[in-house]
Write a protein that holds these residues in place. Sequence first.
Motif, PDB file in Angstrom:
ATOM      1  N   ASP A 140     -13.555  -5.546  13.806  1.00  0.00           N
ATOM      2  CA  ASP A 140     -13.569  -5.173  12.524  1.00  0.00           C
ATOM      3  C   ASP A 140     -13.315  -3.577  12.322  1.00  0.00           C
ATOM      4  O   ASP A 140     -13.381  -3.210  11.068  1.00  0.00           O
TER       5      ASP A 140
ATOM      6  N   ASN B 184       0.921  -1.350  -0.122  1.00  0.00           N
ATOM      7  CA  ASN B 184      -0.037   0.086  -0.036  1.00  0.00           C
ATOM      8  C   ASN B 184       0.740   1.386   0.192  1.00  0.00           C
ATOM      9  O   ASN B 184       0.333   2.365   0.485  1.00  0.00           O
TER      10      ASN B 184
ATOM     11  N   LEU C  59       3.509   3.825  -2.275  1.00  0.00           N
ATOM     12  CA  LEU C  59       3.753   4.550  -3.580  1.00  0.00           C
ATOM     13  C   LEU C  59       5.054   3.789  -4.502  1.00  0.00           C
ATOM     14  O   LEU C  59       5.187   3.998  -5.387  1.00  0.00           O
TER      15      LEU C  59
ATOM     16  N   TYR D 211       0.384   8.247   2.939  1.00  0.00           N
ATOM     17  CA  TYR D 211       1.494   7.828   3.707  1.00  0.00           C
ATOM     18  C   TYR D 211       2.837   8.532   3.139  1.00  0.00           C
ATOM     19  O   TYR D 211       3.565   8.552   3.771  1.00  0.00           O
TER      20      TYR D 211
ATOM     21  N   GLN E 252     -20.143   2.013   9.153  1.00  0.00           N
ATOM     22  CA  GLN E 252     -18.908   3.048   9.109  1.00  0.00           C
ATOM     23  C   GLN E 252     -19.251   4.408   8.663  1.00  0.00           C
ATOM     24  O   GLN E 252     -20.494   4.616   8.183  1.00  0.00           O
TER      25      GLN E 252
ATOM     26  N   LYS F  35      -1.805  -0.077  10.428  1.00  0.00           N
ATOM     27  CA  LYS F  35      -0.793  -1.348  10.220  1.00  0.00           C
ATOM     28  C   LYS F  35      -0.043  -0.997   9.210  1.00  0.00           C
ATOM     29  O   LYS F  35       1.269  -1.505   9.034  1.00  0.00           O
ATOM     30  N   ASP F  36      -0.455  -0.172   8.172  1.00  0.00           N
ATOM     31  CA  ASP F  36       0.450  -0.120   6.790  1.00  0.00           C
ATOM     32  C   ASP F  36       1.446   1.342   6.938  1.00  0.00           C
ATOM     33  O   ASP F  36       2.262   1.349   6.126  1.00  0.00           O
TER      34      ASP F  36
ATOM     35  N   SER G 274      -8.948   2.982  -1.029  1.00  0.00           N
ATOM     36  CA  SER G 274      -7.652   2.465  -0.553  1.00  0.00           C
ATOM     37  C   SER G 274      -6.561   2.883  -1.298  1.00  0.00           C
ATOM     38  O   SER G 274      -5.475   3.108  -0.690  1.00  0.00           O
TER      39      SER G 274
ATOM     40  N   ALA H 210      -2.129   5.399  -0.206  1.00  0.00           N
ATOM     41  CA  ALA H 210      -0.514   5.368  -0.682  1.00  0.00           C
ATOM     42  C   ALA H 210      -0.027   6.875  -0.676  1.00  0.00           C
ATOM     43  O   ALA H 210       0.868   7.346  -0.188  1.00  0.00           O
ATOM     44  N   PRO H 211      -0.689   7.972  -1.638  1.00  0.00           N
ATOM     45  CA  PRO H 211       0.044   9.254  -1.445  1.00  0.00           C
ATOM     46  C   PRO H 211       0.029   9.867  -0.074  1.00  0.00           C
ATOM     47  O   PRO H 211       0.604  10.774   0.380  1.00  0.00           O
TER      48      PRO H 211
ATOM     49  N   PHE I 187     -13.281   2.671   8.968  1.00  0.00           N
ATOM     50  CA  PHE I 187     -12.753   1.561   9.319  1.00  0.00           C
ATOM     51  C   PHE I 187     -10.919   1.414   8.602  1.00  0.00           C
ATOM     52  O   PHE I 187     -10.325   0.547   9.134  1.00  0.00           O
TER      53      PHE I 187
END
Lengths: 275, 424
Positions: B342, A39, A41, B262, B146, B281-282, B255, B259-260, B274
């Motif tokens: 969950d 997840n 880039l 992070y 949610q 985690k990521d 989802s 990424a951008p 959620f």
Amino acid sequence: MRVLLRPTQYLALAAYILLLGFPLLWLISASVKSSGELNSLTVSLLPQQWHWDNYSDALDRQGLVHSAGNSLVVALVSTALVIVIALPASYVLARLKGKIRAAGVGWILVSQVFPVVLVILPLFLILRTIGLADSLAGLTLVHTTYTLPFALWMLQGYVSAIPVDLEEAGAMDGAGRWTVLRRIVFPLLMPGIVATAMFSFVSSWNEFFFALVLLQSPENYTLPITLNMFIGGEGKVSLGPLAAGAVLAAIPSIVFFTILRRRLTSGLMAGAVKG
Amino acid sequence: MKSRRLVAAALAAAASLLFTACSSGGDSADGPVTLKFQSLSDQPAAIAATNKIVDDWNKAHPDIKVEVVQAGWDGVYDKLITQFNAGSAPDIIHYEAAGVVPFAKDGYLADLTPYLSEQKKTDIPKGVLDSVTVDNQVIAYPTELQSYVVFANRALLQKAGVTIPTGDTMTWDQLREIARATTRDGAYGLGWGLSSPTAAMVALAPGFGGKYFDGTGTDAKISVGQGEMALPQLVDAMAHQDNSILPVTLTQSGSKALAPFYAGQTAMTIQGSFQAANIAKDAPAGFDWVVLPPLAGPAGPAQAANPQTLSVNKDSAHVEQAAQFIEFFTNTENLAALNEADALIPATTSAREALTTKLGAQNGWKEILSSGQYLTSAPYLFVDKYAQWKDTVATPAYQKFLAKQIDANGLSKELTDGWNSINR
């Protein structure tokens, strides 16, 4: 110029293999990446850290091995049934002339146009009536029925490619009908049978919708249904374990293809008939 | 020759195994009642939580045995349609309000109103209870919810000199201001995955007074006015006037837009609540993130609720026992445990408060759970052809609007005309 021809051919072949194999490489790469890396880039084929937990997660979480066993049984038995039924039927279809053949071929083609959602409910009701709903036996029958028309169509093409002259020559030499079939037609048809078997196996191995609807008990789930459980509600996807599961799911297919690959040689046909 | 025999023997063995694989089940005349519970829980922790609740029930109720049948979310609608039509649906059905309302309208689900305890009824917020009420009948118990919340990169906000909002709610205007302020040094203020924009637009419309639909079933009328157009126009203004939304995220799923976030390319992202679990985690080590207060429009912080649900098959021979089990399943302790597993918001006030007490200090939970109190009934749940309108009309229309291919009038016209042609 001719000096460059061979390297160019190899280069083209390598590019072709890479093109075909890249999705599989990417899948394997994804299966050993952490969720964080998947997840991010940063895009790389090699993972920053090898993350094998996806495999244990895939195996522990959803009963993948049991489902693979179910898929294997259903795929092998339905493939065997398809070949046993399609082989004589395709021979008749290929060698017949006239309206009956046209009607047969027409019906095969028409049977392919019905969407599965149209037949799923009556199919479910029929299977329940005969006590085969929610069973691997029922699913095998469905997969056989579903694959048979195309297998028949495929195989009759191979039969048509075998010159009738060969059968006539055999008959001239005193061979009976059965001997001609066993000694001349079947050996020449072997690559076609193998190709059809491969098609049937893969169709059954990958089939999702019938299995989804017809199987109710988790102990009967096939591999696609189990893999599907890695896709959750609210758009949640366990990408790493799903990729690991998909890699494991591809192994039996690869083994099956490897075993049958050599049988695909069509060289038997070479020189059978003088030009 | 030997190998041929081996193959033949293997096939014969497989066939014999296969044809003895048929199973049979059901209640014996004098044995305990057995209820089949088709669960869609997909996360390992949620599966464990579900199994624990079922085990607890089975220990306390030896005469009413519940069996979990694990199924997947993907394709479950087709599976249920076949099961209902063939009379083989499980006794207890896990799904979501948007999915079960059509089944209720077709008469496949039991009326649970007589079994819904008074305590439970008052424990479920009215708007959420309304989302599972069809023709004055409660057709499901809501379990998990949610909301859409704003996740923010604390460091980027502080670097831009932005004071992180801490109130009970924050306005969309505040969000726009923060996005403007944090669009600097190559980073954008906001990333919002709007490749399938309809769900977000419809869910967040109540904050602007938007309803989209009046009436129910095939009598529903669409209205696309100021309340419905406010959010798309705000997104358009942020994306194309302020240039504070990372453009690529408008074409991505929720989802994918993480990424951008992070990578520090966006200072904030709007996501389903959620995603807090996935971010925890990521996200890269040391990534300092925060959940901002629930978003409020001119009409308040309301969002449309589409809860996960538990329903009972009307043809079940044990409707009452199934309802008893659901009452147990949705008690405060169980719902809190399930929603914690969950990373979702409990559908009862008591479970939400219990979870706030337990997890309120953990990053994001307080704000996410707080947003749950503003969830309200969604008119679209009771519209027969909503799913068709969403997929064939609304989503392409919003996409064209966000891509500047049509203007606000064009969007309003497409949404309205599209509905009218579908619902003729």
